[in-house]
Write a protein that holds these residues in place. Structure first.
Motif, mmCIF file in Angstrom:
data_model
loop_
_atom_site.group_PDB
_atom_site.id
_atom_site.type_symbol
_atom_site.label_atom_id
_atom_site.label_comp_id
_atom_site.label_asym_id
_atom_site.label_seq_id
_atom_site.Cartn_x
_atom_site.Cartn_y
_atom_site.Cartn_z
ATOM 1 N N VAL A 245 18.120 27.244 11.309
ATOM 2 C CA VAL A 245 18.645 26.454 12.425
ATOM 3 C C VAL A 245 18.941 25.030 11.965
ATOM 4 C CG1 VAL A 245 18.099 25.440 14.670
ATOM 5 C CG2 VAL A 245 17.523 27.821 14.218
ATOM 6 N N LEU A 246 18.007 24.438 11.233
ATOM 7 C CA LEU A 246 18.219 23.082 10.721
ATOM 8 C C LEU A 246 19.427 23.035 9.795
ATOM 9 C CD1 LEU A 246 14.490 22.178 9.946
ATOM 10 C CD2 LEU A 246 15.855 21.369 11.880
ATOM 11 N N ARG A 247 19.574 24.049 8.968
ATOM 12 C CA ARG A 247 20.726 24.105 8.062
ATOM 13 C C ARG A 247 22.029 24.240 8.851
ATOM 14 N NH1 ARG A 247 22.759 22.365 3.383
ATOM 15 N NH2 ARG A 247 24.270 23.820 2.496
ATOM 16 N N THR A 248 22.010 25.045 9.901
ATOM 17 C CA THR A 248 23.197 25.221 10.740
ATOM 18 C C THR A 248 23.617 23.903 11.372
ATOM 19 O OG1 THR A 248 22.611 27.522 11.244
ATOM 20 C CG2 THR A 248 24.113 26.413 12.763
ATOM 21 N N LEU A 249 22.658 23.171 11.924
ATOM 22 C CA LEU A 249 22.971 21.895 12.561
ATOM 23 C C LEU A 249 23.485 20.886 11.538
ATOM 24 C CD1 LEU A 249 19.930 21.583 15.007
ATOM 25 C CD2 LEU A 249 22.198 22.541 15.441
ATOM 26 N N TYR A 250 22.935 20.918 10.334
ATOM 27 C CA TYR A 250 23.404 20.011 9.280
ATOM 28 C C TYR A 250 24.850 20.330 8.906
ATOM 29 C CZ TYR A 250 23.365 17.346 4.899
ATOM 30 O OH TYR A 250 23.661 16.451 3.893
ATOM 31 N N LEU A 251 25.156 21.611 8.733
ATOM 32 C CA LEU A 251 26.516 22.002 8.360
ATOM 33 C C LEU A 251 27.505 21.747 9.488
ATOM 34 C CD1 LEU A 251 25.809 25.350 6.459
ATOM 35 C CD2 LEU A 251 26.469 23.150 5.469
ATOM 36 N N ARG A 252 27.042 21.830 10.738
ATOM 37 C CA ARG A 252 27.941 21.565 11.868
ATOM 38 C C ARG A 252 28.459 20.136 11.832
ATOM 39 N NH1 ARG A 252 31.174 20.431 14.681
ATOM 40 N NH2 ARG A 252 31.784 21.152 16.759
ATOM 41 N N VAL A 253 27.672 19.232 11.261
ATOM 42 C CA VAL A 253 28.072 17.826 11.179
ATOM 43 C C VAL A 253 28.873 17.545 9.918
ATOM 44 C CG1 VAL A 253 27.216 15.446 11.071
ATOM 45 C CG2 VAL A 253 26.064 17.118 12.516
ATOM 46 N N ILE A 262 28.646 30.869 9.584
ATOM 47 C CA ILE A 262 27.904 31.803 8.735
ATOM 48 C C ILE A 262 26.409 31.491 8.790
ATOM 49 C CG2 ILE A 262 27.455 32.438 6.342
ATOM 50 C CD1 ILE A 262 29.835 33.861 7.460
ATOM 51 N N ALA A 263 26.055 30.207 8.748
ATOM 52 C CA ALA A 263 24.640 29.828 8.807
ATOM 53 C C ALA A 263 24.023 30.225 10.142
ATOM 54 C CB ALA A 263 24.495 28.324 8.578
ATOM 55 N N VAL A 300 21.581 29.714 21.170
ATOM 56 C CA VAL A 300 22.542 28.733 21.681
ATOM 57 C C VAL A 300 23.454 28.232 20.568
ATOM 58 C CG1 VAL A 300 22.762 26.418 22.651
ATOM 59 C CG2 VAL A 300 21.113 28.017 23.630
ATOM 60 N N SER A 301 22.879 27.878 19.421
ATOM 61 C CA SER A 301 23.698 27.344 18.331
ATOM 62 C C SER A 301 24.693 28.384 17.834
ATOM 63 C CB SER A 301 22.807 26.859 17.181
ATOM 64 O OG SER A 301 22.027 27.919 16.655
ATOM 65 N N ASN A 302 24.272 29.641 17.722
ATOM 66 C CA ASN A 302 25.198 30.689 17.301
ATOM 67 C C ASN A 302 26.303 30.899 18.328
ATOM 68 O OD1 ASN A 302 25.495 34.106 17.474
ATOM 69 N ND2 ASN A 302 25.997 33.090 15.559
#
Length: 561
Positions: A245-253, A262-263, A300-302
């Motif tokens: 989840v943390l990686r996904t939020l980082y890549l979103r930015v 993908i994350a 939610v993030s997905n």
């Protein structure tokens, strides 16, 4: 031979289902069947860290031979955890572990080999060497550097404070106090590098993004360290899910939408691999993670990223369906409300104009003090209005709906400006501002166009705070749209002004007298004809019928031969 762990009828040991007196901690937390071995079959198959916790519950004595025998034997001299005695090994003919397998493992040769080794040698702690591939490439073993050597304790605490004040307020799944205790223990040398470093480094990476003026080289080192740990981790607990989840939020930015999508999908599949979605209790290393909130934030993030990117979401089966309770100081509960509203946008779900208008009205009435939630509101409001536009029904959209959509967009732009002024790159900062300008141009009314100046100024300000080629190109594109709109309006204005010009009529040839107006021929030809509005000829004239009548331009029947 009596076994201290298995309670069975002596007459038919194979026909009666054997019941394990003490299950290991991972199986208890995940509500999975445990065979009481160390390691047990389930932990071998899922690569959990199998261990047992002594139970303080007293059991009723059944016979004298069991009197005084504890439920879990004490092995404190050989292990830090109390472990059960090893049950009698079964014969090779009983190796088929059908009752201990998850349905996903039934076709897995890898899982079968792990369970086979666990049955033949329960004390084996190393994973079996399974030929997943030929192993001809160099396998990355993960970073060898220590997170405590990358950032100091003061730096880490500052990064965590920023994370808690920004990302955690909306995506709140970390238990603050246990997390802070982990940091103190880790940097004081009381604990060696362990599985929690994957969370510590992910939080530090996001904290560095939202810290103004943070050295880019140090941020890159932290992010690469977190990425390396994540790519070499095995899905054993909620820690890996939280790290994704943390990686996904980082890549979103920081990255392109495909990488973030993908994350987010990997996050959902990791939930399936760990089975943490089946129980709200903490797992082996999960005291720093709120499992129930983690499942919801992952979903939610997905969902949000998939729909932004136009890609499918990953659906998982979970028993955690109730909305987590709100906490003082964070707005994760508001995020889940946004998720519920976003279900209106589920692909394939039928909708009407009234549905979208109701959605815009509900978003406009919802109030939140979080700038992140306000940006989500603006984003979803703009999507709903775009759907109304795509149906070509703008003429039937109520003025109140248009007003609410403009209000949502304006609030989103104001929140984006506040993020920019704090140098915090929330992912909708540029997107909502850009979409709002486009919507104002489409609405194209005095009410909408009066917000164009402030919206363009806001995007200009954002591009100055976050100078990048992407924002420069976006701003240039919007300026081009505005110039084209101005050119179109100037052309339309020219047409209107030309219609007002007084052009004299010359070289008219007489066509003869017209019945009913012959007496006015002289005055008409001299250009001095002035109608007498008080004439009795018009007292009973039906003006309404005159203007509604389908009168031909020329009626040749009234022209004199």
């Amino acid at each position: 031979m009596d076994d201290p762990q298995i309670e069975a009828e002596p007459s038919e040991p194979r026909s009666i289902r054997q019941r394990v007196r003490s299950a290991c901690k991972p199986c208890k937390d995940r509500k999975k069947r445990c065979n009481g071995e160390n390691p047990c079959d389930t932990c071998i198959g899922y690569e959990y860290e199998c261990h047992y916790v002594a139970s303080s519950r007293k059991r009723r004595k059944k016979h004298d031979s069991a009197a005084g025998r504890p439920d879990v034997p004490d092995h404190s001299g050989s292990s830090a955890f109390a472990t059960p005695t090893e049950p009698e090994k079964e014969s090779h003919s009983a190796l088929t572990p059908t009752n201990n397998w998850d349905s996903r493992e039934e076709n897995s040769g890898t899982a079968f080999a792990k369970i086979l080794m666990g049955r033949l040698d329960p004390g084996q702690v190393d994973r079996p060497a399974i030929p997943w591939n030929l192993g001809v490439g160099q396998e990355f073993q993960g970073p060898r550097q220590d997170i405590t050597k990358i950032v100091t304790l003061d730096q880490m605490q500052a990064l965590v404070d920023v994370y808690l004040d920004t990302v955690h307020q909306v995506f709140g799944f970390i238990n603050k106090q246990p997390f802070m205790d982990t940091i103190v223990h880790r940097w004081s040398g009381l604990s060696a590098p362990n599985s929690r470093d994957i969370i510590l480094s992910g939080v530090a990476a996001l904290g560095s993004l939202f810290t103004p003026g943070f050295p880019s080289a140090l941020r890159e080192s932290i992010a690469n360290f977190a990425k390396g740990l994540l790519e070499t981790a095995n899905a054993r607990s909620g820690l890996e899910v939280a790290a994704w989840v943390l990686r996904t939020l980082y890549l979103r930015v920081t990255s392109q939408p495909h990488a973030a999508w993908i994350a987010s999908c990997t996050t959902m599949h990791t939930i399936q691999a760990t089975d943490i979605g089946q129980s709200s209790g903490s797992d082996v290393d999960g005291d720093i993670i709120d499992t129930e909130r983690l499942i919801w934030v992952s979903r939610v993030s997905n969902c949000f990223i998939s729909r932004e990117y136009g890609r499918p979401t990953v659906e998982i089966e979970t028993s955690l369906v109730s909305i987590p309770t709100s906490r003082p100081g964070d707005f994760t509960h508001d995020l889940l409300y946004m998720y519920q509203q976003s279900e209106r946008l589920r692909p394939g779900k039928p909708y009407t104009v009234a549905d979208d208008e109701a959605g815009i009205a509900e978003l406009a009435s919802f109030k939140s003090d979080s700038d992140g939630i306000i940006l989500f509101k603006g984003y979803f409001g703009l999507i709903l209005y775009r759907r109304l536009q795509s149906q070509s029904v703008t003429a039937s959209v109520s003025s109140e709906t248009v007003k609410s959509a403009i209000s949502l967009g304006k609030d989103g732009v104001d929140a984006a400006l506040r993020f920019a002024q704090r140098r915090q790159p929330w992912w909708h900062v540029a997107n909502v501002t850009f979409q709002f300008v486009c919507m104002l141009l489409v609405i194209d009314t005095n009410t909408s166009l009066q917000h164009m100046g402030s919206a363009m100024d806001a995007l200009q300000t954002v591009s100055e705070y976050f100078p990048s080629r992407s924002l420069t190109e976006t701003l240039g594109f919007l300026k081009t749209l505005v110039k084209l709109t101005c050119d179109r309006k100037r052309t339309e204005l020219d047409f209107l002004e030309q219609s007002l010009q007084d052009k004299g009529v010359t070289n008219l040839e007489p066509v003869g007298s017209v019945i009913g107006v012959a007496q006015n021929d002289q005055r008409l030809s001299s250009g001095t004809f002035t109608p007498d509005l008080n004439s009795t000829d018009f007292i009973n004239f039906d003006w309404d019928a005159f203007f509604k009548a389908d009168i031909p331009v020329l009626d040749y029947s009234v022209i004199d031969p």
